[in-house]
Design a protein around this motif. Structure first.
Motif, PDB file in Angstrom:
ATOM      1  N   GLU A   1     -30.951  27.896  -3.803  1.00  0.00           N
ATOM      2  CA  GLU A   1     -31.782  26.742  -3.040  1.00  0.00           C
ATOM      3  C   GLU A   1     -32.733  26.953  -2.756  1.00  0.00           C
ATOM      4  O   GLU A   1     -33.547  25.611  -1.328  1.00  0.00           O
ATOM      5  CB  GLU A   1     -30.863  26.755  -2.169  1.00  0.00           C
TER       6      GLU A   1
ATOM      7  N   ARG B   1     -33.632  28.936  -0.592  1.00  0.00           N
ATOM      8  CA  ARG B   1     -33.530  30.421   1.248  1.00  0.00           C
ATOM      9  C   ARG B   1     -33.877  31.269   1.032  1.00  0.00           C
ATOM     10  O   ARG B   1     -33.727  32.659   0.092  1.00  0.00           O
ATOM     11  CB  ARG B   1     -32.315  29.487   1.260  1.00  0.00           C
TER      12      ARG B   1
ATOM     13  N   TYR C   1     -34.511  35.743   2.068  1.00  0.00           N
ATOM     14  CA  TYR C   1     -33.273  35.957   2.882  1.00  0.00           C
ATOM     15  C   TYR C   1     -34.045  37.476   2.808  1.00  0.00           C
ATOM     16  O   TYR C   1     -35.063  37.801   1.913  1.00  0.00           O
ATOM     17  CB  TYR C   1     -32.306  36.435   2.315  1.00  0.00           C
TER      18      TYR C   1
ATOM     19  N   GLU D   1     -25.352  35.923   0.076  1.00  0.00           N
ATOM     20  CA  GLU D   1     -26.508  35.469   0.731  1.00  0.00           C
ATOM     21  C   GLU D   1     -25.754  35.119   2.350  1.00  0.00           C
ATOM     22  O   GLU D   1     -26.582  35.980   3.485  1.00  0.00           O
ATOM     23  CB  GLU D   1     -26.467  33.918   0.314  1.00  0.00           C
TER      24      GLU D   1
ATOM     25  N   GLY E   1     -31.683  35.497   7.128  1.00  0.00           N
ATOM     26  CA  GLY E   1     -32.663  34.667   6.891  1.00  0.00           C
ATOM     27  C   GLY E   1     -34.024  35.092   7.496  1.00  0.00           C
ATOM     28  O   GLY E   1     -34.545  36.036   7.813  1.00  0.00           O
TER      29      GLY E   1
ATOM     30  N   ASP F   1     -38.557  33.749   7.095  1.00  0.00           N
ATOM     31  CA  ASP F   1     -39.365  32.972   7.257  1.00  0.00           C
ATOM     32  C   ASP F   1     -40.499  33.111   6.707  1.00  0.00           C
ATOM     33  O   ASP F   1     -40.858  34.090   7.199  1.00  0.00           O
ATOM     34  CB  ASP F   1     -39.861  32.192   8.349  1.00  0.00           C
TER      35      ASP F   1
END
Length: 282
Positions: A20, A22, A24, A51, A56, A58
């Protein structure tokens, strides 16, 4: 799985990107995405947990580095598409043509590419890069190759044709090993996600004008053939990169001008992402 290295040169951190999109943080599992990590991943497919168990991170606005750190070898295959061999003025080779690039040519997918001093014939080459995940030596057949491949990435085998062909002394490496001459990435896509590497579209453009548009189906020697063939002559180590050749549509053909400062190269491969490199004077 998609693996990335994020951060300034020499300070990149390892990141995994889910389907998707995102990202990590992998720094709790490995210091870097290098040969040692890829070898461990080949033997322990669940080394990276699911996951929800990964923190997570940025990566917005941060530099994207090459997805493989410090390859010990950067092996390249010449004239592996019949139409490119023809535009180069050569017959299709009967066996793979091997040349080397200096591993320190590898830079990030959005880093500047430096036009060498005295260059008049700097050229682009979109290529499928094969990243080795398990040591390969004297493989019995091409069918054994898949177990030794960690994944694939977009590669731009930038070349200075006068250095390569006119001032080479018979070897190509002078025209291939200039600083920044191998943008790689943005991601290393693991082999299980890519599937058949002979069904990928490659494309390139310069200043928004199309240059190359082809498919890996047109390779003379397939990925499996190349890995098996090379293993008969040398030892492929985890983290090594094989540039598998470029299709027609390069400046060497005489149909397009060579690169100069300010030109923008964009190269990409279906499912593996795309690069954007601005040419600057060295």
């Amino acid at each position: 799985m998609r693996l990335m290295r994020i951060g300034e040169p020499g300070r990149e951190r390892p990141v995994a990107v889910c389907p998707e999109g995102r990202p990590y943080d992998l720094s709790g599992i490995t210091d870097d995405i290098d040969g040692a990590f890829l070898a461990a991943l080949a033997d322990q497919p669940h080394l990276i947990p699911a996951e929800p168990r990964l923190p997570g991170t940025d990566i917005t606005g941060q530099r994207v580095g090459a997805p493989v750190a410090r390859p010990s070898a950067l092996l390249c295959i010449g004239q592996n598409y019949a139409a490119h061999a023809a535009e180069s003025g050569a017959e299709p080779p009967e066996q793979p043509i091997l040349f080397y690039k200096s591993p320190n040519t590898v830079v990030g997918p959005y880093d500047d590419v430096l036009i060498p001093r005295g260059s008049k014939k700097t050229d682009w080459e979109v290529e499928l890069a094969v990243v080795i995940g398990r040591r390969a030596s004297y493989l019995d057949s091409p069918a054994d190759a898949a177990a030794h491949i960690a994944g694939y990435a977009v590669s731009n085998d930038v070349s200075e044709r006068a250095f390569q062909l006119e001032e080479s002394g018979g070897q190509w490496s002078k025209g291939k090993s200039c600083a920044t001459f191998n943008p790689l990435g943005p991601v290393l896509v693991t082999a299980d996600e890519v599937g058949d590497p002979q069904r990928l579209r490659l494309h390139s453009s310069v200043n928004g004008e199309p240059r190359q548009d082809s498919s890996t189906a047109d390779m003379i020697f397939s990925v499996a053939h190349l890995v098996h063939h090379l293993s008969q002559y040398l030892v492929l180590e985890p983290g090594d990169i094989i540039n598998t050749g470029t299709p027609q549509g390069v400046a060497l053909s005489g149909r397009f001008p060579y690169l100069g400062p300010g030109d923008v190269m964009e190269v990409g491969i279906s499912g593996l992402g795309r690069q954007r490199s601005v040419c600057r004077p060295a």
